[in-house]
Design a protein around this motif. Structure first.
Motif, short mmCIF file in Angstrom:
data_model
loop_
_atom_site.label_atom_id
_atom_site.label_comp_id
_atom_site.label_asym_id
_atom_site.label_seq_id
_atom_site.Cartn_x
_atom_site.Cartn_y
_atom_site.Cartn_z
N CYS A 36 0.95 -1.16 0.12
CA CYS A 36 -0.19 -0.10 0.05
C CYS A 36 0.84 1.13 0.09
O CYS A 36 1.64 1.43 0.90
N ALA A 37 1.06 1.94 -1.11
CA ALA A 37 1.95 3.04 -1.38
C ALA A 37 1.07 4.11 -1.02
O ALA A 37 0.03 4.43 -1.98
N ALA A 38 1.40 5.13 -0.19
CA ALA A 38 0.71 6.29 0.18
C ALA A 38 1.50 7.58 -0.42
O ALA A 38 2.61 7.66 -0.47
N SER A 39 0.46 8.58 -0.82
CA SER A 39 1.07 9.89 -1.43
C SER A 39 0.32 10.89 -0.90
O SER A 39 -1.04 10.70 -0.88
N GLY A 40 1.12 12.04 -0.72
CA GLY A 40 0.01 13.16 -0.49
C GLY A 40 -0.33 13.34 0.87
O GLY A 40 -1.13 14.37 1.26
N LEU A 41 0.23 12.60 1.75
CA LEU A 41 -0.11 12.71 3.43
C LEU A 41 1.05 12.50 3.98
O LEU A 41 2.03 11.78 3.42
N THR A 42 1.44 12.93 5.49
CA THR A 42 2.30 12.62 6.18
C THR A 42 2.06 11.20 6.64
O THR A 42 1.62 11.02 7.79
N PHE A 43 2.55 10.37 5.87
CA PHE A 43 2.30 8.73 6.14
C PHE A 43 2.54 8.38 7.71
O PHE A 43 1.84 7.69 8.11
N SER A 44 3.63 9.00 8.20
CA SER A 44 4.05 8.44 9.61
C SER A 44 3.25 8.96 10.73
O SER A 44 3.10 8.40 11.71
N GLY A 45 2.24 9.75 10.21
CA GLY A 45 1.43 10.20 10.89
C GLY A 45 0.12 9.39 11.12
O GLY A 45 -0.96 9.82 11.92
N TYR A 46 -0.05 8.34 10.51
CA TYR A 46 -1.26 7.53 10.21
C TYR A 46 -1.26 6.14 10.56
O TYR A 46 -0.21 5.52 10.06
N ALA A 47 -2.28 5.64 11.42
CA ALA A 47 -2.25 4.06 11.54
C ALA A 47 -2.58 3.64 10.12
O ALA A 47 -3.46 4.28 9.23
N THR A 48 -2.35 2.50 9.93
CA THR A 48 -2.64 1.87 8.43
C THR A 48 -3.27 0.38 8.74
O THR A 48 -2.91 -0.34 9.54
N ALA A 49 -4.53 0.21 8.11
CA ALA A 49 -4.99 -1.07 7.96
C ALA A 49 -5.10 -1.61 6.72
O ALA A 49 -5.28 -1.08 5.54
N TRP A 50 -5.63 -2.96 6.59
CA TRP A 50 -5.91 -3.81 5.76
C TRP A 50 -7.37 -4.27 6.09
O TRP A 50 -7.55 -4.79 6.93
N PHE A 51 -8.42 -4.17 5.16
CA PHE A 51 -9.76 -4.91 5.04
C PHE A 51 -9.71 -5.70 3.80
O PHE A 51 -9.00 -5.48 2.78
N ARG A 52 -10.67 -6.51 3.81
CA ARG A 52 -11.04 -7.31 2.71
C ARG A 52 -12.65 -7.62 2.27
O ARG A 52 -13.44 -7.52 3.39
N GLN A 53 -12.89 -7.64 1.33
CA GLN A 53 -14.31 -7.91 0.81
C GLN A 53 -14.55 -9.10 -0.14
O GLN A 53 -13.94 -8.97 -1.20
#
Length: 127
Positions: A21-38
Motif C-alpha cells: 500500500c503506497a501512500a502519497s499526499g499525506l504525512t504517512f508516518s502520522g497515520y495508522a494503516t489497516a487492511w480490510f477485505r471484501q
C-alpha cells in the motif's frame, strides 16, 4: 491523497503473497494503516492494523499466525505478508489510513475511523 494497493493475484492454497500500500499526499508516518477485505457477496471486514510507528499490530482472528502487517515509513508504504493462504482468503483487499483510529480491536475494525482508502487489489486463492 492517494493510497495505491498492489500485489494481488492468483495463488494456490498454502501459498504466499505480499500486498503493498503506497501512500502519497499525506504525512504517512502520522497515520495508522489497516487492511480490510471484501469477499463476493459479503461485507467488508477488518484484517489487520498497524500503528503509525509500526510498534503495535492487531489482527482478525481468522488471519492470526498467517498474516503479518508491517510498514516502512521512509518509503511511505505498508505491507501485508500473507502465508498459508486458504480459499476463504479470496477477496478484494483494501488498505486504509486513519489519523485518529482509536485504541483497541473494536475501533481498529471500524471502517468509519479511517480517513483514506485505496482502490483494492484482488487476491484469489485456488483450492
Amino acid at each position: 491523497v492517494q493510497l495505491q494497493a498492489s500485489g494481488g493475484g492468483l495463488v494456490q492454497a498454502g501459498g504466499s503473497l505480499r500486498l503493498s500500500c503506497a501512500a502519497s499526499g499525506l504525512t504517512f508516518s502520522g497515520y495508522a494503516t489497516a487492511w480490510f477485505r471484501q469477499a463476493p457477496g459479503k461485507e467488508r471486514e477488518f484484517v489487520a492494523r498497524i500503528s503509525w510507528s509500526g510498534s503495535t499490530q492487531s489482527y482478525a482472528e481468522s488471519v492470526k499466525g498467517r498474516f503479518t502487517i508491517f510498514r516502512d515509513n521512509a518509503k511511505n508504504t505498508a505491507y501485508l505478508q500473507m502465508s498459508s493462504l486458504k480459499a476463504e482468503d479470496t477477496a478484494v483487499y483494501y488498505c486504509a489510513a486513519g489519523r485518529s483510529v482509536g485504541s483497541g480491536t473494536y475501533f481498529y475494525s471500524q471502517q468509519r475511523n479511517y480517513d483514506y482508502w485505496g482502490q483494492g487489489t484482488q487476491v484469489t486463492v485456488s483450492s
